[in-house]
Design an enzyme around this catalytic site. Structure first.
Site, PDB file in Angstrom:
ATOM      1  N   CYS A  18      42.319  13.441 -34.348  1.00 51.87           N
ATOM      2  CA  CYS A  18      42.699  14.782 -34.794  1.00 51.87           C
ATOM      3  C   CYS A  18      44.113  14.716 -35.383  1.00 51.87           C
ATOM      4  O   CYS A  18      44.950  14.023 -34.823  1.00 51.87           O
ATOM      5  CB  CYS A  18      42.691  15.753 -33.624  1.00 51.87           C
ATOM      6  N   PRO A  19      44.449  15.404 -36.458  1.00 58.06           N
ATOM      7  CA  PRO A  19      43.541  16.327 -37.159  1.00 58.06           C
ATOM      8  C   PRO A  19      42.862  15.719 -38.392  1.00 58.06           C
ATOM      9  O   PRO A  19      42.223  16.440 -39.143  1.00 58.06           O
ATOM     10  CB  PRO A  19      44.512  17.424 -37.610  1.00 58.06           C
TER      11      PRO A  19
END
Lengths: 80, 267
Positions: A18-19
């Site tokens: 992430c992200p």
């Protein structure tokens, strides 16, 4: 009887944290038409906890999520 | 459609993650052309943020060289840059932040004779000038050519800005008919808190990015003013005027002219 849904676009995001996994999901959506189905493989942990939630918030529909033998998740999403 | 490289996806990830920008908005930024008028207090943060944002072509016009008294607020310029042209100093910093973008420099003063030719190729203009005649000239040329722009001004602890979409929203002359008398001081005489330049230039940058990507609502038909002493922000409604001398129904201004300013103001 089971209905099989097939992804029209597929991305294996194993190892993508992430992200950036969400960034790559958005790039994939940007090349798809509304109603088409995106198949993702997401790592267990933060990726499977965050990406489906984020795409749902943006109006896309998570059709299924299923854990695979290696612990990663197969997710099908219909583009809004 | 642009095929982003892995590096671009990471560089612009925080934009792409925003629903209102997304992949599409970042593409628009990479294809946009923005001109910054003045590489000073307002133009410095604007230059850095537009470069960082990946605005594909950034033009910057300024005829001055960097002086030590600029460094308290003009954050694109460093001590080592004293005596080099501001456009050159700003270009170095912008390229260092983002080698992806094209930078066009103009080392000249903007005047009635050259403004149309310089600005006509741009999608949006940031007015970061330090004098009223040029602010009115930018307004008038943008109205004639239909180019959206951000007006900005700072003095002491105060800042003001508004975004103008010519033909659709109030222009600068709708409310401020002509340059004020010469008694109105410039920063050179009155002083300005350094960070106020960053606050205002950064608001103008945000408006530029919003205009290009289509995100949110622009600061149109309203003047945002702030007083950093009390940190009070006000948004004053300013409507388009039917009798505006340039964008009204019967305009009296039909060509560009250089307004005069007292000699001390040109320093």
């Amino acid at each position: 009887m089971t209905t099989t849904i097939t992804a029209e676009v597929f991305q294996d995001l194993r190892g993508v944290g992430c992200p950036m996994n969400l960034v790559k999901t958005k790039v994939a959506f940007s090349k798809m038409k509304s109603g088409q189905i995106l198949g993702l493989i997401l790592d267990n942990g933060p990726p499977i906890n965050n990406v489906p939630r984020s795409v749902t918030r943006e109006g896309h529909e998570v059709l299924s999520q299923e854990q695979l033998a290696d612990g990663a998740w197969s997710v099908l999403i219909r583009k809004a | 459609m642009i095929d982003f490289t892995e590096e671009q996806l990471e560089r612009y990830s925080r934009h792409i993650l925003l629903d209102d920008v997304d992949v599409d908005g970042q593409e628009k930024l990479l294809q946009a052309k923005v001109l910054i008028v003045g590489a000073g207090g307002l133009g410095s943060p604007a230059a850095l943020y537009l470069a960082a944002a990946g605005v594909g072509t950034v033009g910057i016009i300024d005829n001055d060289v960097v002086e030590i008294s600029n460094l308290q607020r003009q954050i694109a310029h460093f001590s080592k840059d004293i005596n080099i042209p501001k456009v050159q100093s700003a270009t170095e910093k912008m390229s260092a932040i983002n080698p992806d973008i094209r930078i066009r420099t103009y080392r000249e003063y903007l005047c009635a004779d050259n403004i149309s030719e310089i600005i006509m190729d741009y999608d949006f203009i940031i007015d970061g000038t330090d004098n009223f005649p040029t602010k009115f000239l930018v307004n008038d040329a943008c109205v004639f050519l239909g180019i959206p722009f951000s007006h900005g001004g700072i003095l002491r602890f105060n800042g003001q800005t508004m975004t103008i979409i010519p033909g659709q929203t109030a222009c600068y002359r709708c409310s401020f008919r002509k340059p004020p008398p010469d008694e109105v001081p410039l920063c050179a005489q009155a002083g300005v808190l350094g960070a106020v330049a960053g606050m205002l230039g950064t608001i103008q940058s945000a408006e530029t990015l919003k205009y290009i990507t289509g995100a949110g609502d622009l600061l149109t038909n309203s003047l945002l003013t702030f007083d950093a002493k009390t940190m009070t922000f006000r948004k004053i409604r300013l409507d388009r005027h039917e009798n505006c001398p340039i964008c009204g129904s019967e305009p009296q201004i039909t060509e560009l002219v250089d307004a005069e300013q007292a000699v001390c103001g040109l320093a």
